[in-house]
Design an enzyme around this catalytic site. Sequence first.
Site, PDB file in Angstrom:
ATOM      1  N   GLY A  46       0.759  -1.159   0.013  1.00 28.38           N
ATOM      2  CA  GLY A  46       0.064   0.003   0.186  1.00 28.38           C
ATOM      3  C   GLY A  46       0.945   1.317  -0.154  1.00 28.38           C
ATOM      4  O   GLY A  46       1.986   1.096   0.863  1.00 28.38           O
ATOM      5  N   GLN A  51       2.973  10.013   1.066  1.00 25.50           N
ATOM      6  CA  GLN A  51       4.187   9.254   1.458  1.00 25.50           C
ATOM      7  C   GLN A  51       5.133   9.517   0.158  1.00 25.50           C
ATOM      8  O   GLN A  51       6.480   9.662   0.501  1.00 25.50           O
ATOM      9  CB  GLN A  51       4.023   7.820   1.449  1.00 25.50           C
ATOM     10  N   CYS A  94       5.717  -0.189   7.461  1.00 25.89           N
ATOM     11  CA  CYS A  94       5.625   0.814   6.495  1.00 25.89           C
ATOM     12  C   CYS A  94       6.744   1.309   5.999  1.00 25.89           C
ATOM     13  O   CYS A  94       7.876   1.425   6.532  1.00 25.89           O
ATOM     14  CB  CYS A  94       4.886   1.926   7.470  1.00 25.89           C
ATOM     15  N   LEU A  95       6.629   1.599   4.594  1.00 28.37           N
ATOM     16  CA  LEU A  95       7.683   2.102   3.810  1.00 28.37           C
ATOM     17  C   LEU A  95       8.245   3.509   4.335  1.00 28.37           C
ATOM     18  O   LEU A  95       9.395   3.766   4.082  1.00 28.37           O
ATOM     19  CB  LEU A  95       7.167   2.287   2.377  1.00 28.37           C
ATOM     20  N   HIS A 136      -4.443   1.451   7.573  1.00 29.85           N
ATOM     21  CA  HIS A 136      -3.081   1.756   7.878  1.00 29.85           C
ATOM     22  C   HIS A 136      -2.873   3.015   6.786  1.00 29.85           C
ATOM     23  O   HIS A 136      -2.555   4.042   6.886  1.00 29.85           O
ATOM     24  CB  HIS A 136      -2.089   0.819   7.283  1.00 29.85           C
ATOM     25  N   GLU A 137      -3.326   2.777   5.480  1.00 29.62           N
ATOM     26  CA  GLU A 137      -3.394   3.708   4.245  1.00 29.62           C
ATOM     27  C   GLU A 137      -4.223   4.706   4.789  1.00 29.62           C
ATOM     28  O   GLU A 137      -3.650   6.000   4.646  1.00 29.62           O
ATOM     29  CB  GLU A 137      -3.582   3.266   3.002  1.00 29.62           C
ATOM     30  N   HIS A 140      -2.429   7.203   7.015  1.00 34.17           N
ATOM     31  CA  HIS A 140      -1.905   8.183   6.321  1.00 34.17           C
ATOM     32  C   HIS A 140      -2.205   9.351   5.975  1.00 34.17           C
ATOM     33  O   HIS A 140      -1.828  10.402   5.904  1.00 34.17           O
ATOM     34  CB  HIS A 140      -1.015   7.528   5.070  1.00 34.17           C
TER      35      HIS A 140
HETATM   36 NI    NI Z   1       2.721   3.071   5.704  1.00 34.68          NI
END
Ligand code: NI
Length: 169
Positions: A46, A51, A94-95, A136-137, A140
């Site tokens: 995701g 991000q 998470c990236l 999660h997304e 963000h």
């Molecule tokens: Ni993330």
Amino acid sequence: MSKLDILTYPNKFLSEPTKPLENIDAKVQQMIDDMAATMYEAPGIGLAAIQVGWDKSLLIYDIAPRNENRSLQVLINPQIVTNEGEILSENEGCLSVPDFRADVERAANITVEGHDREGNPIRMDAEGLLAIVLQHEIDHLNGTLFIEHISSLKRQMYKRRVKKQLKGM
Ligand code: NI
């Protein structure tokens, strides 16, 4: 398609709430394609626009990114309209929070409303991994990283580690 740079904690931009996306134009389509290239390359399941430095309410996901049945999903201006139950998201990552994983409590069942990349309205029920990824997304998009959901002790450990690393650079 070109790969974009992913912002990482403690970049302050990641804690900014995003703005609704008003026009789904060619620029948005390009952004979606570039985000997809970035997510698959990472690899991740995701990615939210914030991000990669764009403060709009847009996210993409694919819970089978390495599968030959890859299927890119796009959500624009998503909202969680119901959430029920509890599920432990084991070893969430998470990236934007590199080299760190932790268990996170998430709602087990959610309903999400939003739009797809053509602007068609979407209403979907999700459970399991899909419910976790969407929460999660969407977090963000509200300026929240998953480390805000873990114990303050664990969070402080991570923050101290990042501080040390930044000093060492
Ligand atoms: Ni993330």
